[in-house]
Design a protein around this motif. Sequence first.
Motif, mmCIF file in Angstrom:
data_model
loop_
_atom_site.group_PDB
_atom_site.id
_atom_site.type_symbol
_atom_site.label_atom_id
_atom_site.label_comp_id
_atom_site.label_asym_id
_atom_site.label_seq_id
_atom_site.Cartn_x
_atom_site.Cartn_y
_atom_site.Cartn_z
ATOM 1 N N LEU A 1 0.816 -1.217 0.000
ATOM 2 C CA LEU A 1 0.000 0.000 0.000
ATOM 3 C C LEU A 1 0.848 1.265 0.000
ATOM 4 O O LEU A 1 0.428 2.295 -0.549
ATOM 5 C CB LEU A 1 -0.934 -0.002 1.215
ATOM 6 C CG LEU A 1 -2.144 -0.946 1.142
ATOM 7 C CD1 LEU A 1 -2.930 -0.884 2.437
ATOM 8 C CD2 LEU A 1 -3.032 -0.596 -0.042
ATOM 9 N N ASP A 2 2.014 1.195 0.614
ATOM 10 C CA ASP A 2 2.858 2.396 0.655
ATOM 11 C C ASP A 2 3.278 2.825 -0.743
ATOM 12 O O ASP A 2 3.652 3.988 -0.960
ATOM 13 C CB ASP A 2 4.107 2.136 1.511
ATOM 14 C CG ASP A 2 3.779 2.053 2.992
ATOM 15 O OD1 ASP A 2 2.708 2.574 3.378
ATOM 16 O OD2 ASP A 2 4.569 1.466 3.746
ATOM 17 N N ASP A 3 3.242 1.924 -1.693
ATOM 18 C CA ASP A 3 3.635 2.243 -3.068
ATOM 19 C C ASP A 3 2.462 2.733 -3.919
ATOM 20 O O ASP A 3 2.653 3.052 -5.099
ATOM 21 C CB ASP A 3 4.255 1.006 -3.739
ATOM 22 C CG ASP A 3 5.526 0.541 -3.034
ATOM 23 O OD1 ASP A 3 6.229 1.406 -2.474
ATOM 24 O OD2 ASP A 3 5.796 -0.670 -3.049
ATOM 25 N N ILE A 4 1.277 2.777 -3.339
ATOM 26 C CA ILE A 4 0.070 3.156 -4.090
ATOM 27 C C ILE A 4 -0.184 4.652 -3.908
ATOM 28 O O ILE A 4 -0.252 5.161 -2.778
ATOM 29 C CB ILE A 4 -1.167 2.354 -3.616
ATOM 30 C CG1 ILE A 4 -0.883 0.848 -3.694
ATOM 31 C CG2 ILE A 4 -2.386 2.721 -4.449
ATOM 32 C CD1 ILE A 4 -0.508 0.346 -5.072
ATOM 33 N N ALA A 5 -0.323 5.367 -5.003
ATOM 34 C CA ALA A 5 -0.574 6.815 -4.950
ATOM 35 C C ALA A 5 -1.980 7.096 -4.428
ATOM 36 O O ALA A 5 -2.891 6.271 -4.546
ATOM 37 C CB ALA A 5 -0.408 7.406 -6.351
ATOM 38 N N ASP A 6 -2.159 8.281 -3.843
ATOM 39 C CA ASP A 6 -3.473 8.675 -3.321
ATOM 40 C C ASP A 6 -4.560 8.599 -4.393
ATOM 41 O O ASP A 6 -5.700 8.240 -4.113
ATOM 42 C CB ASP A 6 -3.409 10.094 -2.756
ATOM 43 C CG ASP A 6 -2.656 10.159 -1.427
ATOM 44 O OD1 ASP A 6 -2.217 9.089 -0.936
ATOM 45 O OD2 ASP A 6 -2.515 11.270 -0.890
ATOM 46 N N LYS A 7 -4.202 8.934 -5.623
ATOM 47 C CA LYS A 7 -5.196 8.947 -6.697
ATOM 48 C C LYS A 7 -5.701 7.551 -7.032
ATOM 49 O O LYS A 7 -6.741 7.389 -7.687
ATOM 50 C CB LYS A 7 -4.601 9.578 -7.953
ATOM 51 C CG LYS A 7 -3.491 8.762 -8.612
ATOM 52 C CD LYS A 7 -2.959 9.443 -9.858
ATOM 53 C CE LYS A 7 -1.851 8.609 -10.512
ATOM 54 N NZ LYS A 7 -2.316 7.275 -10.930
ATOM 55 N N ASP A 8 -5.007 6.511 -6.561
ATOM 56 C CA ASP A 8 -5.403 5.135 -6.841
ATOM 57 C C ASP A 8 -6.120 4.475 -5.662
ATOM 58 O O ASP A 8 -6.390 3.268 -5.694
ATOM 59 C CB ASP A 8 -4.176 4.304 -7.225
ATOM 60 C CG ASP A 8 -3.604 4.715 -8.574
ATOM 61 O OD1 ASP A 8 -4.408 5.045 -9.466
ATOM 62 O OD2 ASP A 8 -2.366 4.710 -8.721
ATOM 63 N N LEU A 9 -6.408 5.249 -4.635
ATOM 64 C CA LEU A 9 -7.171 4.731 -3.494
ATOM 65 C C LEU A 9 -8.661 5.021 -3.716
ATOM 66 O O LEU A 9 -9.048 6.163 -3.946
ATOM 67 C CB LEU A 9 -6.699 5.371 -2.193
ATOM 68 C CG LEU A 9 -5.259 5.085 -1.772
ATOM 69 C CD1 LEU A 9 -4.933 5.839 -0.493
ATOM 70 C CD2 LEU A 9 -5.011 3.580 -1.606
#
Length: 286
Positions: free
Chosen positions: A180-188
């Motif tokens: 999850l740390d590698d996931i950008a805010d726009k992909d949440l």
Amino acid sequence: MKRLPPLNALRAFEVAARTGSFTNAAREMGVSSAAISQQVKQLEAFWGKTLFIRQGNRIALSDAGQTAYPQLGHWMTALGDLSDAMRRTERRRHLVLSVPQSVAETWLAPKLSRLNRGDHATSLDIRVQDDPIDFARDKVDLRIFYGHDLYGDFRVESLFSDVLVAVAAPEFVAENGPHLDDIADKDLIHTDWGRGYSTSPNWGQVFTKDRIINHNAGLRVQASSTALNFARMCFGVALVPLKFAEEELSAGRIVQMEMDPVQMGQEYRVAYPKRLAANPVVRSVL
């Protein structure tokens, strides 16, 4: 309203005309021949017409009887069909099950699958509704709900407690990784269940103080089932109750991200009148 002849007299005449004798009519209706004769006389007096020509124990339709019998036979058959249909409807009355959207679209169908394959007399009317519902006004038999005490006048039983998990499409994970740390805010993908709930699946419950989430970025939806569907379609990562995702996870259409599950604060429960405690639908839900 027009005055109608007595129903018993009409039935006695129709059966006597169809079977050809008062004796046969009496046998079919479970009464005496004299009772059939008396009912026919009552109908003749009502209409002012002679319906049968009587010759000893034999009877034959008069001209008036021949005029009346075909229409009456038709309507008696139709009335019998209506009665049978109404009785079948009562025996197979729809049981009304009220559920939130995400429950209907994920957890419920697999839970009820064995009922659908059975031979029970009760069929289901499933309604997607938000709380609160009115059992009497909406003619609801069961209500599945999450996290409140609105239905204390009914029998309430726990269905399950759950945890939140992060899920995404296999293609998304292959491209962005499982962390999850590698996931950008726009992909949440954010889920807001609405004003009726004190808490909704919230990324703040996952990252706590380790990461400040930009809640204005990314997709926002109003049901966990919707979030699950968009995650499956590669729109990003959804935070959903595990039981809602089990079918999709088992089928491999989504995968679980690396994350410690977050315990949900309340239980999913079902409310119903005590008279339905032994109903097969209730037992299947439980």
